[in-house]
Design an enzyme around this catalytic site. Structure first.
Site, PDB file in Angstrom:
ATOM      1  N   GLY A   1       0.839  -1.093   0.050  1.00  0.00           N
ATOM      2  CA  GLY A   1       0.127  -0.036  -0.128  1.00  0.00           C
ATOM      3  C   GLY A   1       0.911   1.122   0.093  1.00  0.00           C
ATOM      4  O   GLY A   1       1.940   1.227   0.337  1.00  0.00           O
TER       5      GLY A   1
ATOM      6  N   GLN B   1       3.111   9.870   1.651  1.00  0.00           N
ATOM      7  CA  GLN B   1       4.234   9.350   1.622  1.00  0.00           C
ATOM      8  C   GLN B   1       4.756   9.462   0.211  1.00  0.00           C
ATOM      9  O   GLN B   1       6.171   9.245   0.044  1.00  0.00           O
ATOM     10  CB  GLN B   1       4.014   7.835   1.477  1.00  0.00           C
ATOM     11  CG  GLN B   1       3.545   7.166   2.795  1.00  0.00           C
ATOM     12  CD  GLN B   1       3.549   5.740   2.885  1.00  0.00           C
ATOM     13  OE1 GLN B   1       2.410   4.985   2.364  1.00  0.00           O
ATOM     14  NE2 GLN B   1       4.383   4.942   3.277  1.00  0.00           N
TER      15      GLN B   1
ATOM     16  N   HIS C   1      -3.622   0.424   7.856  1.00  0.00           N
ATOM     17  CA  HIS C   1      -2.471   1.192   7.871  1.00  0.00           C
ATOM     18  C   HIS C   1      -2.289   2.399   6.856  1.00  0.00           C
ATOM     19  O   HIS C   1      -1.815   3.604   7.290  1.00  0.00           O
ATOM     20  CB  HIS C   1      -1.510   0.105   7.183  1.00  0.00           C
ATOM     21  CG  HIS C   1      -0.083   0.420   7.375  1.00  0.00           C
ATOM     22  ND1 HIS C   1       0.998   0.181   7.832  1.00  0.00           N
ATOM     23  CD2 HIS C   1       0.565   1.394   6.370  1.00  0.00           C
ATOM     24  CE1 HIS C   1       2.040   0.723   7.545  1.00  0.00           C
ATOM     25  NE2 HIS C   1       1.783   1.424   6.759  1.00  0.00           N
ATOM     26  N   GLU C   2      -2.987   2.242   5.646  1.00  0.00           N
ATOM     27  CA  GLU C   2      -3.108   3.527   4.749  1.00  0.00           C
ATOM     28  C   GLU C   2      -3.827   4.532   5.260  1.00  0.00           C
ATOM     29  O   GLU C   2      -3.402   5.666   4.950  1.00  0.00           O
ATOM     30  CB  GLU C   2      -3.390   2.832   3.382  1.00  0.00           C
ATOM     31  CG  GLU C   2      -2.380   1.739   2.710  1.00  0.00           C
ATOM     32  CD  GLU C   2      -0.949   2.171   2.663  1.00  0.00           C
ATOM     33  OE1 GLU C   2      -0.626   3.246   2.717  1.00  0.00           O
ATOM     34  OE2 GLU C   2      -0.310   1.401   3.294  1.00  0.00           O
TER      35      GLU C   2
ATOM     36  N   CYS D   1       6.673  -0.255   6.794  1.00  0.00           N
ATOM     37  CA  CYS D   1       6.084   0.729   5.991  1.00  0.00           C
ATOM     38  C   CYS D   1       7.278   1.348   5.296  1.00  0.00           C
ATOM     39  O   CYS D   1       8.478   1.535   5.519  1.00  0.00           O
ATOM     40  CB  CYS D   1       5.759   1.994   6.957  1.00  0.00           C
ATOM     41  SG  CYS D   1       5.127   3.498   6.424  1.00  0.00           S
ATOM     42  N   LEU D   2       7.287   1.621   3.865  1.00  0.00           N
ATOM     43  CA  LEU D   2       8.004   2.322   3.186  1.00  0.00           C
ATOM     44  C   LEU D   2       8.632   3.731   3.671  1.00  0.00           C
ATOM     45  O   LEU D   2       9.763   4.016   3.125  1.00  0.00           O
ATOM     46  CB  LEU D   2       7.429   2.533   1.666  1.00  0.00           C
ATOM     47  CG  LEU D   2       7.026   1.221   0.906  1.00  0.00           C
ATOM     48  CD1 LEU D   2       6.386   1.536  -0.395  1.00  0.00           C
ATOM     49  CD2 LEU D   2       7.986   0.313   0.843  1.00  0.00           C
TER      50      LEU D   2
ATOM     51  N   HIS E   1      -2.196   6.888   7.393  1.00  0.00           N
ATOM     52  CA  HIS E   1      -1.042   7.770   6.887  1.00  0.00           C
ATOM     53  C   HIS E   1      -2.021   9.236   6.479  1.00  0.00           C
ATOM     54  O   HIS E   1      -1.407  10.073   6.460  1.00  0.00           O
ATOM     55  CB  HIS E   1      -0.710   7.167   5.686  1.00  0.00           C
ATOM     56  CG  HIS E   1       0.707   6.300   5.711  1.00  0.00           C
ATOM     57  ND1 HIS E   1       1.675   6.736   6.614  1.00  0.00           N
ATOM     58  CD2 HIS E   1       0.938   5.035   5.643  1.00  0.00           C
ATOM     59  CE1 HIS E   1       2.546   5.744   6.592  1.00  0.00           C
ATOM     60  NE2 HIS E   1       2.221   4.663   5.820  1.00  0.00           N
TER      61      HIS E   1
HETATM   62 NI    NI Z   1       3.065   2.847   5.693  1.00  0.00          NI
END
Ligand code: NI
Length: 181
Positions: A48, A53, A143-144, A101-102, A147
């Site tokens: 995701g 991000q 999670h997304e 997480c990226l 953000h």
């Molecule tokens: Ni993340």
């Protein structure tokens, strides 16, 4: 085009993202952004990616989970774009599972998430989406959408002592997980 990913510490990661104006969704620029987000997520092997991000404080996220050859039981999630999503918890039960997480590269932590949620959003052509997500799918959505509110998985962790560098996690935690199956 692969976009630059903001990491924890960049203020955009902690910013409350703004609603996307509906009329903007079908514009060429926004459609290109959606394609770029999907390409960026795949390039970095995420499941995701959210607007903040990629330095855009907009309420947009992309998800996709491909069935993993080593984990055929892992449910796959088709490529989904969520614009201006809202999440309603349908089951207060939480489940602990490992996340990364990226924007927090090379780390893993144990995170509780609700096991069943209702997701309402607009899709990539501004069509209304309304679906129930459970388990891993529900986890990725939570999670997304976190953000979009300036939150990351670290904020949800109950025990920060589970936080691990990926290489050490693969060495010490993963074998125990695989043994369990
Ligand atoms: Ni993340």
């Amino acid at each position: 085009m692969i976009l630059k990913v903001a990491r924890l510490g960049h203020p955009v990661i902690r910013t409350q993202a703004l609603q996307v104006p509906v009329e903007q969704i079908t514009t060429r620029d926004f459609q290109k952004l959606l394609d770029d987000m999907a390409e960026t997520m795949r390039e970095y092997m995420g499941v995701g990616l959210a607007g903040p991000q990629v330095h855009l404080p907009l309420r947009v996220a992309v998800l996709e989970v491909q069935a993993h050859p080593r984990y055929p039981d892992m449910p796959s999630v088709p490529l989904t774009f969520l614009i201006n999503p809202t999440v309603t918890v349908l089951d207060q039960t939480t489940v602990d599972e490992w996340e990364g997480c990226l924007s927090i590269p090379e780390m893993r932590g144990l995170v509780p998430r609700y096991s069943k949620i209702r997701v309402q959003a607009l899709g990539r052509n501004a069509e209304p989406l309304d679906f129930v997500a459970t388990d891993f799918h529900a986890r990725v959505v939570q999670h997304e959408t976190d953000h979009l509110n300036g939150e990351v998985y670290l904020d949800r962790m109950r025990d920060m002592r589970t936080l691990a560098h990926l290489a050490e996690w693969q060495r010490y935690v993963l074998p125990a997980l695989e043994h369990k199956d």
